[in-house]
Design a protein around this motif. Sequence first.
Motif, PDB file in Angstrom:
ATOM      1  N   UNK A   6       8.946  -0.721  34.184  1.00 40.66           N
ATOM      2  CA  UNK A   6       9.497   0.369  33.386  1.00 40.66           C
ATOM      3  C   UNK A   6      11.028   0.417  33.457  1.00 40.66           C
ATOM      4  N   UNK A   7      11.623  -0.533  34.151  1.00 43.49           N
ATOM      5  CA  UNK A   7      13.073  -0.525  34.259  1.00 43.49           C
ATOM      6  C   UNK A   7      13.736  -0.657  32.895  1.00 43.49           C
ATOM      7  N   UNK A   8      13.209  -1.546  32.051  1.00 42.11           N
ATOM      8  CA  UNK A   8      13.771  -1.714  30.715  1.00 42.11           C
ATOM      9  C   UNK A   8      13.679  -0.412  29.923  1.00 42.11           C
ATOM     10  N   UNK A   9      12.546   0.298  30.082  1.00 37.56           N
ATOM     11  CA  UNK A   9      12.371   1.575  29.404  1.00 37.56           C
ATOM     12  C   UNK A   9      13.415   2.584  29.885  1.00 37.56           C
ATOM     13  N   UNK A  10      13.647   2.605  31.183  1.00 42.90           N
ATOM     14  CA  UNK A  10      14.622   3.534  31.749  1.00 42.90           C
ATOM     15  C   UNK A  10      16.027   3.241  31.227  1.00 42.90           C
ATOM     16  N   UNK A  11      16.369   1.964  31.100  1.00 41.95           N
ATOM     17  CA  UNK A  11      17.681   1.602  30.561  1.00 41.95           C
ATOM     18  C   UNK A  11      17.843   2.083  29.113  1.00 41.95           C
ATOM     19  N   UNK A  12      16.754   2.028  28.351  1.00 45.12           N
ATOM     20  CA  UNK A  12      16.798   2.488  26.964  1.00 45.12           C
ATOM     21  C   UNK A  12      17.105   3.980  26.902  1.00 45.12           C
ATOM     22  N   UNK A  13      16.468   4.760  27.756  1.00 46.93           N
ATOM     23  CA  UNK A  13      16.712   6.207  27.769  1.00 46.93           C
ATOM     24  C   UNK A  13      18.132   6.512  28.237  1.00 46.93           C
ATOM     25  N   UNK A  14      18.627   5.757  29.201  1.00 46.90           N
ATOM     26  CA  UNK A  14      20.000   5.957  29.672  1.00 46.90           C
ATOM     27  C   UNK A  14      20.990   5.692  28.531  1.00 46.90           C
ATOM     28  N   UNK A  15      20.770   4.574  27.827  1.00 48.26           N
ATOM     29  CA  UNK A  15      21.683   4.194  26.744  1.00 48.26           C
ATOM     30  C   UNK A  15      21.677   5.208  25.606  1.00 48.26           C
ATOM     31  N   UNK A  16      20.561   5.931  25.421  1.00 47.10           N
ATOM     32  CA  UNK A  16      20.461   6.902  24.337  1.00 47.10           C
ATOM     33  C   UNK A  16      20.937   8.290  24.705  1.00 47.10           C
ATOM     34  N   UNK A  17      21.541   8.428  25.884  1.00 46.87           N
ATOM     35  CA  UNK A  17      21.944   9.751  26.375  1.00 46.87           C
ATOM     36  C   UNK A  17      23.456   9.907  26.360  1.00 46.87           C
ATOM     37  N   UNK A  18      23.892  11.143  26.175  1.00 47.51           N
ATOM     38  CA  UNK A  18      25.325  11.443  26.221  1.00 47.51           C
ATOM     39  C   UNK A  18      25.783  11.723  27.643  1.00 47.51           C
ATOM     40  N   UNK A  76      11.181  19.410  27.809  1.00 45.06           N
ATOM     41  CA  UNK A  76      11.539  18.155  28.470  1.00 45.06           C
ATOM     42  C   UNK A  76      10.448  17.116  28.233  1.00 45.06           C
ATOM     43  N   UNK A  77      10.852  15.850  28.225  1.00 49.01           N
ATOM     44  CA  UNK A  77       9.895  14.757  28.133  1.00 49.01           C
ATOM     45  C   UNK A  77      10.068  13.882  29.362  1.00 49.01           C
ATOM     46  N   UNK A  78       8.948  13.375  29.869  1.00 49.58           N
ATOM     47  CA  UNK A  78       8.926  12.566  31.083  1.00 49.58           C
ATOM     48  C   UNK A  78       8.451  11.167  30.712  1.00 49.58           C
ATOM     49  N   UNK A 122      20.626  13.957  28.847  1.00 50.53           N
ATOM     50  CA  UNK A 122      20.731  14.787  27.654  1.00 50.53           C
ATOM     51  C   UNK A 122      20.940  13.840  26.491  1.00 50.53           C
ATOM     52  N   UNK A 123      19.942  13.746  25.614  1.00 50.89           N
ATOM     53  CA  UNK A 123      19.965  12.761  24.541  1.00 50.89           C
ATOM     54  C   UNK A 123      21.100  13.020  23.562  1.00 50.89           C
ATOM     55  N   UNK A 133      16.037  16.696  26.396  1.00 47.87           N
ATOM     56  CA  UNK A 133      16.140  16.391  27.818  1.00 47.87           C
ATOM     57  C   UNK A 133      14.971  15.528  28.286  1.00 47.87           C
ATOM     58  N   UNK A 134      15.263  14.513  29.104  1.00 48.41           N
ATOM     59  CA  UNK A 134      14.232  13.669  29.698  1.00 48.41           C
ATOM     60  C   UNK A 134      14.509  13.519  31.198  1.00 48.41           C
TER      61      UNK A 134
END
Length: 451
Positions: A6-18, A76-78, A122-123, A133-134
């Motif tokens: 899930x590391x790749x998934x986590x990087x995607x969420x990080x990149x989409x956040x302000x 929030x989404x997890x 925070x997206x 928020x995730x």
Amino acid sequence: MKDLDQWDLLQTWIAGSSRILIKKLSRNDCSWADDPRKHQNGFYVPAELRPEGFFPPLLPLTEPGKEHIYVSEFTTIWPATGEVKHSNIRHFSNKGAEVHLTRVPKDEFAGLTPASLLIGGKLSAPMDGGIQYWFVTVDSASADAELLETLFELGADFTYALFDPRQALSVPVDEGAELIKEIDAALRAGTLAQLLKRVSILPTSEVLAENAQSEFLKAKGLERLDPYEIPNPGDAIMEISRDIEFVLYKRAELRHRAVDVVRILTDNGQSLANAVVRGFPALDASFLSASQHRKSRAGRSFEHHIGRLLRDGNISFEEQVITGGRRPDFVLPSKAVLNSDSRAFNDALVLSAKTTLRERWKQITLENADCGLFLATVDDRVSSEAIEDMRSRDIFLVVPESLKKADTTCYAKKPNVLSFREFFDIEITQKRPVLRAGSAARRAIQNQSLF
């Protein structure tokens, strides 16, 4: 987050956040999820974070008699489970500054190793339904935690902070720009092989340890790494090994790995697509080597730092001697004294050093050692059960002073857990003063114990 894929998934969420929030979870933040008797649900939100604009503002309730209650509700989404929760932050102003974010997935907080991390964002653009928020929990024993610590440069004393993901996902301008110029020049001049040769060998653990120690001593205005001159020697070692030395290593690693990747991708003048596909095994091997080298470097360097403390503290010891079928990192004062049939229990001790424990702490047990067994570590993830298991085997943990009292660890009030300060003051100076005696007196006492 308990699955490495899930590391790749986590990087995607990080990149989409302000903005990104990372918090090291205290035992109170997550122990409720493992105890059915507790009704708490959620984690503590530090008061210092609330004015920073990451969370929605707290507003007072309008119901009569409840004006002291401030609430902020949001969805929030997890991502680890895909759960969506109607979470809220609730503050009882008449009970002090404590605030909790509640209505969170219980399973996300269950079974976590001490000092695990909570990461949230925070997206930049809200999802359908207005979700902005995730959050994800990252077990401190997982490879994901190591990657997060590296990506966001979380120091040894880290507790919580807000981050700009754009900065975390990029190389520092000064280091990156200089390296890019150097590689571009080598490509134009056809001297990439020579550049690779210059950066092909990473600094040894001895060199890295010595350089990190020198930077620490210079910054503190000290000449020696004497544990009796430094108020908190354990915290000093943790700062040197986990912060200063890691920064030095990353600089050398960036040069080494970047040039190696350029070599792989430009070999034989292939197209970029062809070079990536054909060179993927070599790229994969290079990055695997990087991961393995980081871990081996950290462990050996930690031993160098412990050895420096002992030397500068004028404490007699021998390193890596074979005794009892084992090779402990340090024997104090010597193998000869340890193996003497006539010595007393406190005439010697065995000290091992491991940056991370897991199950490897069981390797330090020596049959019939008849002396104190100590294990030095900067690992903040050791469970209460493991500590009790060590206690049953007469093993004492030696940890940095700040970790001994931290609410994110299980070390407080454990009788077999000592701080480095306590180890040097009590176990060496008080119980075994001969280890610090003058050389002539020490030899005389040791000789008596040998015959």
